[in-house]
Design a protein around this motif. Sequence first.
Motif, mmCIF file in Angstrom:
data_model
loop_
_atom_site.group_PDB
_atom_site.id
_atom_site.type_symbol
_atom_site.label_atom_id
_atom_site.label_comp_id
_atom_site.label_asym_id
_atom_site.label_seq_id
_atom_site.Cartn_x
_atom_site.Cartn_y
_atom_site.Cartn_z
ATOM 1 N N PHE A 24 0.828 -1.205 0.000
ATOM 2 C CA PHE A 24 0.000 0.000 0.000
ATOM 3 C C PHE A 24 0.864 1.258 0.000
ATOM 4 O O PHE A 24 0.535 2.252 -0.661
ATOM 5 C CB PHE A 24 -0.949 -0.021 1.201
ATOM 6 C CG PHE A 24 -1.972 -1.116 1.116
ATOM 7 C CD1 PHE A 24 -2.848 -1.183 0.049
ATOM 8 C CD2 PHE A 24 -2.039 -2.105 2.081
ATOM 9 C CE1 PHE A 24 -3.787 -2.191 -0.059
ATOM 10 C CE2 PHE A 24 -2.971 -3.131 1.989
ATOM 11 C CZ PHE A 24 -3.849 -3.174 0.915
ATOM 12 N N ARG A 25 1.964 1.218 0.731
ATOM 13 C CA ARG A 25 2.852 2.381 0.758
ATOM 14 C C ARG A 25 3.428 2.633 -0.629
ATOM 15 O O ARG A 25 3.495 3.777 -1.099
ATOM 16 C CB ARG A 25 3.972 2.152 1.778
ATOM 17 C CG ARG A 25 4.875 3.354 1.978
ATOM 18 C CD ARG A 25 5.959 3.065 2.986
ATOM 19 N NE ARG A 25 5.418 2.782 4.300
ATOM 20 C CZ ARG A 25 5.450 1.596 4.892
ATOM 21 N NH1 ARG A 25 6.002 0.562 4.269
ATOM 22 N NH2 ARG A 25 4.963 1.425 6.098
ATOM 23 N N LYS A 26 3.845 1.573 -1.300
ATOM 24 C CA LYS A 26 4.419 1.709 -2.640
ATOM 25 C C LYS A 26 3.422 2.340 -3.606
ATOM 26 O O LYS A 26 3.802 3.140 -4.478
ATOM 27 C CB LYS A 26 4.841 0.322 -3.150
ATOM 28 C CG LYS A 26 5.389 0.306 -4.566
ATOM 29 C CD LYS A 26 5.707 -1.103 -5.005
ATOM 30 C CE LYS A 26 4.436 -1.939 -5.147
ATOM 31 N NZ LYS A 26 4.714 -3.302 -5.655
ATOM 32 N N ASN A 27 2.153 1.999 -3.435
ATOM 33 C CA ASN A 27 1.105 2.510 -4.318
ATOM 34 C C ASN A 27 0.428 3.765 -3.784
ATOM 35 O O ASN A 27 -0.575 4.212 -4.343
ATOM 36 C CB ASN A 27 0.061 1.417 -4.572
ATOM 37 C CG ASN A 27 0.583 0.313 -5.455
ATOM 38 O OD1 ASN A 27 0.683 0.464 -6.663
ATOM 39 N ND2 ASN A 27 0.962 -0.811 -4.843
ATOM 40 N N ARG A 28 0.983 4.297 -2.682
ATOM 41 C CA ARG A 28 0.491 5.537 -2.071
ATOM 42 C C ARG A 28 -0.989 5.428 -1.699
ATOM 43 O O ARG A 28 -1.777 6.340 -1.917
ATOM 44 C CB ARG A 28 0.761 6.720 -3.002
ATOM 45 C CG ARG A 28 2.249 6.907 -3.290
ATOM 46 C CD ARG A 28 2.515 7.952 -4.319
ATOM 47 N NE ARG A 28 2.160 9.287 -3.841
ATOM 48 C CZ ARG A 28 2.278 10.381 -4.581
ATOM 49 N NH1 ARG A 28 2.724 10.301 -5.823
ATOM 50 N NH2 ARG A 28 1.931 11.549 -4.098
ATOM 51 N N ILE A 29 -1.344 4.286 -1.124
ATOM 52 C CA ILE A 29 -2.692 4.053 -0.611
ATOM 53 C C ILE A 29 -2.643 4.175 0.902
ATOM 54 O O ILE A 29 -1.874 3.465 1.563
ATOM 55 C CB ILE A 29 -3.213 2.669 -1.030
ATOM 56 C CG1 ILE A 29 -3.427 2.621 -2.541
ATOM 57 C CG2 ILE A 29 -4.513 2.335 -0.301
ATOM 58 C CD1 ILE A 29 -3.812 1.243 -3.064
ATOM 59 N N ASP A 30 -3.445 5.055 1.452
ATOM 60 C CA ASP A 30 -3.457 5.308 2.894
ATOM 61 C C ASP A 30 -4.054 4.110 3.629
ATOM 62 O O ASP A 30 -5.189 3.721 3.376
ATOM 63 C CB ASP A 30 -4.277 6.562 3.176
ATOM 64 C CG ASP A 30 -4.235 6.987 4.640
ATOM 65 O OD1 ASP A 30 -3.593 6.299 5.447
ATOM 66 O OD2 ASP A 30 -4.854 8.025 4.960
ATOM 67 N N GLN A 45 -9.424 5.221 -6.053
ATOM 68 C CA GLN A 45 -9.055 6.612 -5.785
ATOM 69 C C GLN A 45 -7.667 6.942 -6.324
ATOM 70 O O GLN A 45 -7.378 8.093 -6.649
ATOM 71 C CB GLN A 45 -9.108 6.891 -4.280
ATOM 72 C CG GLN A 45 -10.521 6.972 -3.717
ATOM 73 C CD GLN A 45 -10.525 7.200 -2.218
ATOM 74 O OE1 GLN A 45 -9.470 7.243 -1.567
ATOM 75 N NE2 GLN A 45 -11.709 7.357 -1.645
ATOM 76 N N ARG A 46 -6.808 5.923 -6.393
ATOM 77 C CA ARG A 46 -5.443 6.135 -6.899
ATOM 78 C C ARG A 46 -5.309 5.737 -8.371
ATOM 79 O O ARG A 46 -4.196 5.677 -8.902
ATOM 80 C CB ARG A 46 -4.446 5.312 -6.061
ATOM 81 C CG ARG A 46 -4.392 5.674 -4.590
ATOM 82 C CD ARG A 46 -3.888 7.072 -4.370
ATOM 83 N NE ARG A 46 -2.589 7.294 -4.983
ATOM 84 C CZ ARG A 46 -2.030 8.484 -5.152
ATOM 85 N NH1 ARG A 46 -2.666 9.555 -4.761
ATOM 86 N NH2 ARG A 46 -0.849 8.600 -5.721
#
Length: 232
Positions: A24-30, A45-46
Amino acid sequence: MTTISLDTNVADIVTAIPWSADIFRKNRIDFCCGGKISLTEAATQRNIDPESILAEVLSLTSERAGRSGAEPTSFGNKTLVSYIQEKYHENLKAELPLLTPYITKLYRVHGEKYDYIPRLHDIFKLLQRELVEHTEDEDDNVFPLVLSFLENPTSELKAQVTPHVEELEREHENVGNLLHELREITNGFTPPEDACGTHRLVLARLEELERDTFDHVHLENNVLFDRVRAAI
């Protein structure tokens, strides 16, 4: 283990499979403050295919199957609080003062050359103040109250602990917003081609601070505070 699907909340996925945080961090998902939405919604959303994220999570889970070692999400309440304090609070107390002179030097020497550095400097000062005050409040006041409530969930303790938890989650959201802005203005903590050693060091350590803070907040919001909510 929680059955993982496209409908599973991102926060629940990371609670059940802690190492999925890296995906999730790699894909910038909170996965901490904004993690209580489905994997489908978060990925959409991303502008990312939810199926691809799910496949990556399940693949990683398969690779990790059979590995030993207790995850913090399985710790008892007192052990979990001690883990948060020792791994994250103590690290912040050490790292923030060490990073400060590098941030100051970067601002003084290169603040006019790179237009994002003045804002980076301001964000770091805000983060430093908020994180120090926040963790001190947790250590001195809130965590002892949380542990007392979880051990003996009376209505009186409920009335005391609930506003504290709500305030901490608001503070977490504010810190998360600052970190998201920091990532945006630094292009994902990517140094310019001509960046000096101090510049590169600052961005690398800020990215590490972001990673640790999101993991830290996840354990509080989605594990410890969820236990409080479950006892209310």
